[in-house]
Design an enzyme around this catalytic site. Structure first.
Site, PDB file in Angstrom:
ATOM      1  N   ASP A   8       3.752  31.293  15.591  1.00 20.45           N
ATOM      2  CA  ASP A   8       4.005  30.545  16.843  1.00 20.45           C
ATOM      3  C   ASP A   8       2.970  29.465  17.163  1.00 20.45           C
ATOM      4  O   ASP A   8       2.479  29.382  18.306  1.00 20.45           O
ATOM      5  CB  ASP A   8       4.099  31.510  18.022  1.00 20.45           C
ATOM      6  CG  ASP A   8       5.196  32.551  17.867  1.00 20.45           C
ATOM      7  OD1 ASP A   8       5.955  32.475  16.895  1.00 20.45           O
ATOM      8  OD2 ASP A   8       5.283  33.456  18.715  1.00 20.45           O
ATOM      9  N   ASP A  46       8.864  30.935  18.168  1.00 16.62           N
ATOM     10  CA  ASP A  46       9.551  31.407  19.370  1.00 16.62           C
ATOM     11  C   ASP A  46      10.696  30.434  19.633  1.00 16.62           C
ATOM     12  O   ASP A  46      10.490  29.214  19.633  1.00 16.62           O
ATOM     13  CB  ASP A  46       8.566  31.399  20.552  1.00 16.62           C
ATOM     14  CG  ASP A  46       8.373  32.773  21.170  1.00 16.62           C
ATOM     15  OD1 ASP A  46       8.765  33.772  20.541  1.00 16.62           O
ATOM     16  OD2 ASP A  46       7.826  32.848  22.281  1.00 16.62           O
ATOM     17  N   HIS A  48      13.665  30.479  22.286  1.00 23.81           N
ATOM     18  CA  HIS A  48      14.399  31.123  23.377  1.00 23.81           C
ATOM     19  C   HIS A  48      15.537  30.264  23.923  1.00 23.81           C
ATOM     20  O   HIS A  48      15.364  29.053  24.120  1.00 23.81           O
ATOM     21  CB  HIS A  48      13.449  31.411  24.547  1.00 23.81           C
ATOM     22  CG  HIS A  48      12.357  32.384  24.234  1.00 23.81           C
ATOM     23  ND1 HIS A  48      12.592  33.626  23.717  1.00 23.81           N
ATOM     24  CD2 HIS A  48      11.002  32.292  24.393  1.00 23.81           C
ATOM     25  CE1 HIS A  48      11.446  34.264  23.570  1.00 23.81           C
ATOM     26  NE2 HIS A  48      10.467  33.469  23.954  1.00 23.81           N
ATOM     27  N   HIS A  52      17.013  33.100  28.849  1.00 24.01           N
ATOM     28  CA  HIS A  52      16.349  34.297  28.347  1.00 24.01           C
ATOM     29  C   HIS A  52      15.842  35.168  29.489  1.00 24.01           C
ATOM     30  O   HIS A  52      15.242  34.673  30.451  1.00 24.01           O
ATOM     31  CB  HIS A  52      15.181  33.928  27.412  1.00 24.01           C
ATOM     32  CG  HIS A  52      14.829  35.030  26.480  1.00 24.01           C
ATOM     33  ND1 HIS A  52      13.992  36.068  26.831  1.00 24.01           N
ATOM     34  CD2 HIS A  52      15.229  35.286  25.210  1.00 24.01           C
ATOM     35  CE1 HIS A  52      13.892  36.908  25.816  1.00 24.01           C
ATOM     36  NE2 HIS A  52      14.628  36.455  24.811  1.00 24.01           N
ATOM     37  N   HIS A  81       9.408  29.019  28.254  1.00 31.38           N
ATOM     38  CA  HIS A  81       8.620  28.420  27.176  1.00 31.38           C
ATOM     39  C   HIS A  81       9.405  28.460  25.867  1.00 31.38           C
ATOM     40  O   HIS A  81      10.294  29.292  25.692  1.00 31.38           O
ATOM     41  CB  HIS A  81       7.287  29.168  26.997  1.00 31.38           C
ATOM     42  CG  HIS A  81       7.450  30.599  26.590  1.00 31.38           C
ATOM     43  ND1 HIS A  81       7.709  31.600  27.513  1.00 31.38           N
ATOM     44  CD2 HIS A  81       7.406  31.208  25.382  1.00 31.38           C
ATOM     45  CE1 HIS A  81       7.823  32.752  26.890  1.00 31.38           C
ATOM     46  NE2 HIS A  81       7.653  32.548  25.582  1.00 31.38           N
ATOM     47  N   LYS A 106      12.432  33.717  16.421  1.00 29.53           N
ATOM     48  CA  LYS A 106      12.494  34.991  17.151  1.00 29.53           C
ATOM     49  C   LYS A 106      12.703  34.746  18.635  1.00 29.53           C
ATOM     50  O   LYS A 106      12.494  33.630  19.122  1.00 29.53           O
ATOM     51  CB  LYS A 106      11.221  35.797  16.913  1.00 29.53           C
ATOM     52  CG  LYS A 106       9.936  35.111  17.341  1.00 29.53           C
ATOM     53  CD  LYS A 106       8.723  35.841  16.769  1.00 29.53           C
ATOM     54  CE  LYS A 106       7.417  35.259  17.260  1.00 29.53           C
ATOM     55  NZ  LYS A 106       7.167  35.442  18.683  1.00 29.53           N
ATOM     56  N   CYS A 151       1.751  38.147  20.016  1.00 31.96           N
ATOM     57  CA  CYS A 151       2.680  37.979  18.895  1.00 31.96           C
ATOM     58  C   CYS A 151       2.025  38.195  17.536  1.00 31.96           C
ATOM     59  O   CYS A 151       2.641  38.747  16.627  1.00 31.96           O
ATOM     60  CB  CYS A 151       3.354  36.615  18.976  1.00 31.96           C
ATOM     61  SG  CYS A 151       4.420  36.472  20.434  1.00 31.96           S
TER      62      CYS A 151
END
Length: 202
Positions: A8, A46, A48, A52, A81, A106, A151
């Site tokens: 990330d 990441d 999203h 989310h 984010h 993810k 993470c």
């Protein structure tokens, strides 16, 4: 196979980002300096959707960083984010992404968060990274990126459970909550993980 996992390294986690890690940008030149030392380089991202359920704005009356029960899993509520397709979801512009062979996204499912690069927080959905690494013959994984205490940490825990060797490159990772990082490092070691520095690798 000596493998680097970049977790990330995205704009929203950098200073000025939506969920900034203090001094997060300082790790980018360190990561770049390490790339030639590895046989394989992969990254997580990441990714999203806007809706989310880990975002506080999607829970009226709730505040950012509040803990809630989200479908049976404890969830900290975050500011929005790394929204799919947004600039904040992109890698830091100075990260040398050329050696990255595969990117595993993810946090795609709106109803469950995903700190680890391997599984969501409920261990219900795999990103496919473990299978990819095993097919490549990767056994010795080195982790860097953001945030070291979230993470990166959860990715390392899952890597160890999957039977990989897992090593944290401490100066190529930065925690969101520095005062909790010492306890995180002790936990990594207690689970069979290792900790090193970029200088030791190079």
């Amino acid at each position: 196979m000596k493998t680097l996992i970049i977790i990330d390294a995205q704009i929203d986690f950098m200073p000025g980002g939506a969920l900034e890690v203090n001094h997060g940008d300082k790790i980018i030149p360190v990561i770049n300096s390490l790339l030639a030392s590895f046989d394989l380089v992969v990254a997580t991202q990441d990714w999203h959707p806007q809706e989310h359920e880990s975002f506080a704005v999607n829970h009226p009356g709730r505040k950012e960083f509040e803990l809630i029960d989200l479908h049976g899993i404890e969830q900290k509520l975050w500011p929005p984010h790394c929204i799919q397709g947004s600039r904040g979801a992109e890698f830091h512009p100075e990260l040398n992404s050329e050696p990255i062979e595969a990117i595993f996204r993810k946090g795609v499912a709106p109803d469950v968060d995903s700190y680890s690069g391997f599984y969501d927080n409920g261990h219900r959905r795999s990103t496919g990274m473990a299978g990819f690494l095993k097919e490549k013959g990767a056994t010795d994984l080195y982790f860097c990126g953001l945030a070291a205490d979230i993470c990166v940490y959860f990715s390392m825990v899952d890597a160890l459970k999957e039977g990989f060797e897992a090593t944290l490159i401490e100066d190529a990772a930065m925690p969101l909550i520095p005062e909790e990082f010492e306890a995180i490092k002790k936990d990594i070691l207690s689970k069979g993980g290792k900790i090193t520095t970029s200088a030791e690798i190079k």
